[in-house]
Design an enzyme around this catalytic site. Structure first.
Site, PDB file in Angstrom:
ATOM      1  N   CYS A 149       0.976  -0.958  -0.181  1.00 37.84           N
ATOM      2  CA  CYS A 149       0.029   0.516  -0.059  1.00 37.84           C
ATOM      3  C   CYS A 149       0.817   1.184  -0.080  1.00 37.84           C
ATOM      4  CB  CYS A 149      -1.002   0.136   1.271  1.00 37.84           C
ATOM      5  SG  CYS A 149      -0.313  -0.791   2.869  1.00 37.84           S
ATOM      6  N   HIS A 242      -1.928   6.969   3.510  1.00 40.28           N
ATOM      7  CA  HIS A 242      -0.679   6.608   4.280  1.00 40.28           C
ATOM      8  C   HIS A 242      -0.224   7.864   3.346  1.00 40.28           C
ATOM      9  CE1 HIS A 242      -0.759   2.863   5.676  1.00 40.28           C
ATOM     10  NE2 HIS A 242       0.102   2.471   4.616  1.00 40.28           N
TER      11      HIS A 242
HETATM   12  P1  NAP Z   1      -7.223  -8.840   7.971  1.00 42.47           P
HETATM   13  O1  NAP Z   1      -8.228  -8.265   8.065  1.00 42.47           O
HETATM   14  O2  NAP Z   1      -6.408  -9.966   9.298  1.00 42.47           O
HETATM   15  O3  NAP Z   1      -7.685 -10.445   7.114  1.00 42.47           O
HETATM   16  C1  NAP Z   1      -7.179 -11.445   6.824  1.00 42.47           C
HETATM   17  C2  NAP Z   1      -7.906 -12.872   6.079  1.00 42.47           C
HETATM   18  O4  NAP Z   1      -7.732 -13.508   5.980  1.00 42.47           O
HETATM   19  C3  NAP Z   1      -9.332 -12.664   6.934  1.00 42.47           C
HETATM   20  O5  NAP Z   1     -10.367 -12.721   6.193  1.00 42.47           O
HETATM   21  C4  NAP Z   1      -9.378 -14.010   7.386  1.00 42.47           C
HETATM   22  O6  NAP Z   1     -10.050 -14.577   7.156  1.00 42.47           O
HETATM   23  C5  NAP Z   1      -8.184 -14.789   5.873  1.00 42.47           C
HETATM   24  N1  NAP Z   1      -7.205 -15.516   6.653  1.00 42.47           N
HETATM   25  C6  NAP Z   1      -6.639 -15.981   7.684  1.00 42.47           C
HETATM   26  N2  NAP Z   1      -6.201 -17.406   7.776  1.00 42.47           N
HETATM   27  C7  NAP Z   1      -6.545 -17.996   6.920  1.00 42.47           C
HETATM   28  C8  NAP Z   1      -6.430 -19.574   6.510  1.00 42.47           C
HETATM   29  N3  NAP Z   1      -5.528 -20.735   6.826  1.00 42.47           N
HETATM   30  N4  NAP Z   1      -7.088 -19.317   5.402  1.00 42.47           N
HETATM   31  C9  NAP Z   1      -8.178 -19.012   4.922  1.00 42.47           C
HETATM   32  N5  NAP Z   1      -7.851 -17.849   5.407  1.00 42.47           N
HETATM   33  C10 NAP Z   1      -7.197 -17.411   6.368  1.00 42.47           C
HETATM   34  O7  NAP Z   1      -5.993  -8.688   6.975  1.00 42.47           O
HETATM   35  P2  NAP Z   1      -6.444  -7.275   5.373  1.00 42.47           P
HETATM   36  O8  NAP Z   1      -5.799  -5.803   6.432  1.00 42.47           O
HETATM   37  O9  NAP Z   1      -7.377  -7.612   4.875  1.00 42.47           O
HETATM   38  O10 NAP Z   1      -5.329  -7.955   5.219  1.00 42.47           O
HETATM   39  C11 NAP Z   1      -5.080  -8.819   3.676  1.00 42.47           C
HETATM   40  C12 NAP Z   1      -3.979  -9.014   2.931  1.00 42.47           C
HETATM   41  O11 NAP Z   1      -3.885  -7.783   2.039  1.00 42.47           O
HETATM   42  C13 NAP Z   1      -3.105  -9.163   3.531  1.00 42.47           C
HETATM   43  O12 NAP Z   1      -1.857 -10.125   2.793  1.00 42.47           O
HETATM   44  C14 NAP Z   1      -1.893  -7.614   3.432  1.00 42.47           C
HETATM   45  O13 NAP Z   1      -0.817  -7.627   3.589  1.00 42.47           O
HETATM   46  C15 NAP Z   1      -2.499  -7.455   2.532  1.00 42.47           C
HETATM   47  N6  NAP Z   1      -2.637  -5.766   2.060  1.00 42.47           N
HETATM   48  C16 NAP Z   1      -3.378  -4.814   3.549  1.00 42.47           C
HETATM   49  C17 NAP Z   1      -3.632  -3.761   3.099  1.00 42.47           C
HETATM   50  C18 NAP Z   1      -4.437  -2.387   4.115  1.00 42.47           C
HETATM   51  O14 NAP Z   1      -4.270  -1.469   3.811  1.00 42.47           O
HETATM   52  N7  NAP Z   1      -5.004  -3.266   5.518  1.00 42.47           N
HETATM   53  C19 NAP Z   1      -2.732  -3.266   1.832  1.00 42.47           C
HETATM   54  C20 NAP Z   1      -2.030  -4.067   1.101  1.00 42.47           C
HETATM   55  C21 NAP Z   1      -2.363  -5.040   1.481  1.00 42.47           C
HETATM   56  P3  NAP Z   1     -10.970 -15.191   9.140  1.00 42.47           P
HETATM   57  O15 NAP Z   1     -11.208 -13.587   9.170  1.00 42.47           O
HETATM   58  O16 NAP Z   1     -11.844 -16.445   9.127  1.00 42.47           O
HETATM   59  O17 NAP Z   1      -9.945 -15.257   9.614  1.00 42.47           O
END
Ligand code: NAP
Length: 363
Positions: A149, A242
């Site tokens: 991001c 950001h």
């Molecule tokens: P998050 O809120 O922690 O969400 C993670 C997701 O992954 C949830 O739906 C979770 O499901 C699922 N998950 C976790 N363990 C799993 C497993 N063993 N099998 C299948 N699904 C699983 O994270 P986020 O902030 O949305 O980020 C998601 C991705 O995007 C990450 O890789 C992050 O680095 C990337 N990202 C984030 C941003 C940002 O600004 N937040 C920006 C760019 C990229 P449950 O709810 O069932 O646990």
């Protein structure tokens, strides 16, 4: 072009980025969410029960009642998937989908630096899509990623400068929003009234990802851009947005006025103008002395326009500026949706139900 021609699955649908996908796709003219998947903790529940819905607006009705599926290709009814999976599991799961013939448009870091995977921003490096042709996971399955991001926003400001001048080095201090850490993210007693000068792995991503994105397609490979980046990343008590305080050194004479002119007049490559999520402008230059600010400017262009201000000559390098981008929209779900729109318009999703679109159908 039929409306809602492509059926979309979302991996990691319950998380912060997964929810942003669902919100942004609610009225999308080309894509309809038909499947949602998450961990075993959520699988089997209706989406409205599994997700801790963070947006003030209600969950879009067609998605609220969908049953959350396990992250297995056979469980999903869709033409391609967006991945918002936690990076601890994204690598293997995304590869499984690509091997099963399902295109994956990912937000996770796992495949970003893979030499055959495009690290894509449609207005910056659309020609890198050619890498897909050499991936070989299966006849129809492939993986496309979007950058970290904080990298995304910075690159949107650097692309016009790279085209116009010879950029030698970039020094940047990032002030990164809490939503970048997912939900629940940083503990409140660490976040409130504080700044944390460390975000694991982030400085390395800012040093490496831009060289690939701004690199040149030579034959079947990307030759990395010849520039040096030094980043310091901090977590600040801001909800979304950001902010990058950047200073750029050029080979040759370049001043603040020239940088401002280039940023104001940059036009994204031809072929992206029909994509529904492409903002206009791509970059907006703000002249008021106290801009850009997350609270006032992060929603520019629906969160897809990058805002630049404070463009000044720099006595250490050559020119410095402050740049703001929306981390969960342009830097995550919105950027990935734009990537999928480019894939559709370039025929990479041709195995879907309909012909790829040729005309804009609304935003
Ligand atoms: P998050 O809120 O922690 O969400 C993670 C997701 O992954 C949830 O739906 C979770 O499901 C699922 N998950 C976790 N363990 C799993 C497993 N063993 N099998 C299948 N699904 C699983 O994270 P986020 O902030 O949305 O980020 C998601 C991705 O995007 C990450 O890789 C992050 O680095 C990337 N990202 C984030 C941003 C940002 O600004 N937040 C920006 C760019 C990229 P449950 O709810 O069932 O646990």
């Amino acid at each position: 072009m039929d409306e809602h021609a492509y059926r979309v699955g979302i991996l990691g649908a319950t998380g912060a980025v997964g929810q942003t996908f669902i919100r942004l796709l609610a009225d999308h003219p080309w894509f309809s969410v038909t499947s949602v998947a998450a961990s075993q903790r959520s699988a089997g529940k209706p989406y409205r029960e599994a997700a801790n819905w963070l947006s003030g607006a209600p969950i879009p009705a067609p998605v609220a009642s969908l049953e959350v599926q396990p992250t297995e290709p056979s469980a999903l009814d869709c033409d391609f998937v967006f991945s918002a999976l936690d990076s601890s599991v994204a690598g293997g799961i995304e590869q499984t989908f690509a091997e099963a013939g399902v295109p994956v448009v990912s937000n996770a870091k796992n495949h970003r630096m893979h030499e055959r995977v495009p690290l894509l921003i449609p207005e910056v490096n659309p020609e890198h899509l050619a890498l897909i042709d050499t991936q070989g996971w299966s006849a129809d399955g492939f993986i496309v990623t979007n950058p970290n991001c904080s990298t995304t926003g910075l690159i949107c400001g650097l692309r016009p400068l790279m085209d116009a001048f010879d950029v030698e080095a970039v020094q940047v201090t990032m002030l990164q929003a809490l939503s970048g850490a997912g939900y629940p993210g940083v503990p409140s007693l660490d976040a409130v009234g504080n700044v944390i000068p460390h975000i694991g792995g982030e400085e390395d991503k800012l040093a490496t990802e831009p060289r690939k994105i701004l690199g040149t397609l030579e034959g079947e490979d990307i030759a990395p851009a010849d520039l040096t980046l030094s980043a310091q990343c901090t977590r600040v008590p801001v909800r979304n947005g950001h902010l990058a305080c950047a200073s750029v050194r050029f080979r040759g004479d370049v001043d603040a006025e020239a940088v401002g002119d280039v940023l104001r007049t940059y036009e994204a490559p031809a072929g992206t103008e029909t994509l529904p999520s492409r903002p206009d402008p791509f970059v907006q230059v703000l002249d008021t002395p106290d801009a850009p600010q997350p609270q006032r400017h992060v929603k520019a262009g629906g969160g897809m326009t990058v805002s630049v201000g404070r463009i000044q000559d720099c006595p250490v390098n050559d020119v410095k500026f402050v740049l703001l981008s929306h981390n969960t929209v342009r830097g995550a779900a919105g950027g990935a949706i734009l990537n999928a729109e480019l894939l559709a318009s370039e025929g990479y999703l041709a195995e879907a139900q309909a012909e790829p679109p040729t005309e804009p159908t609304g935003a």
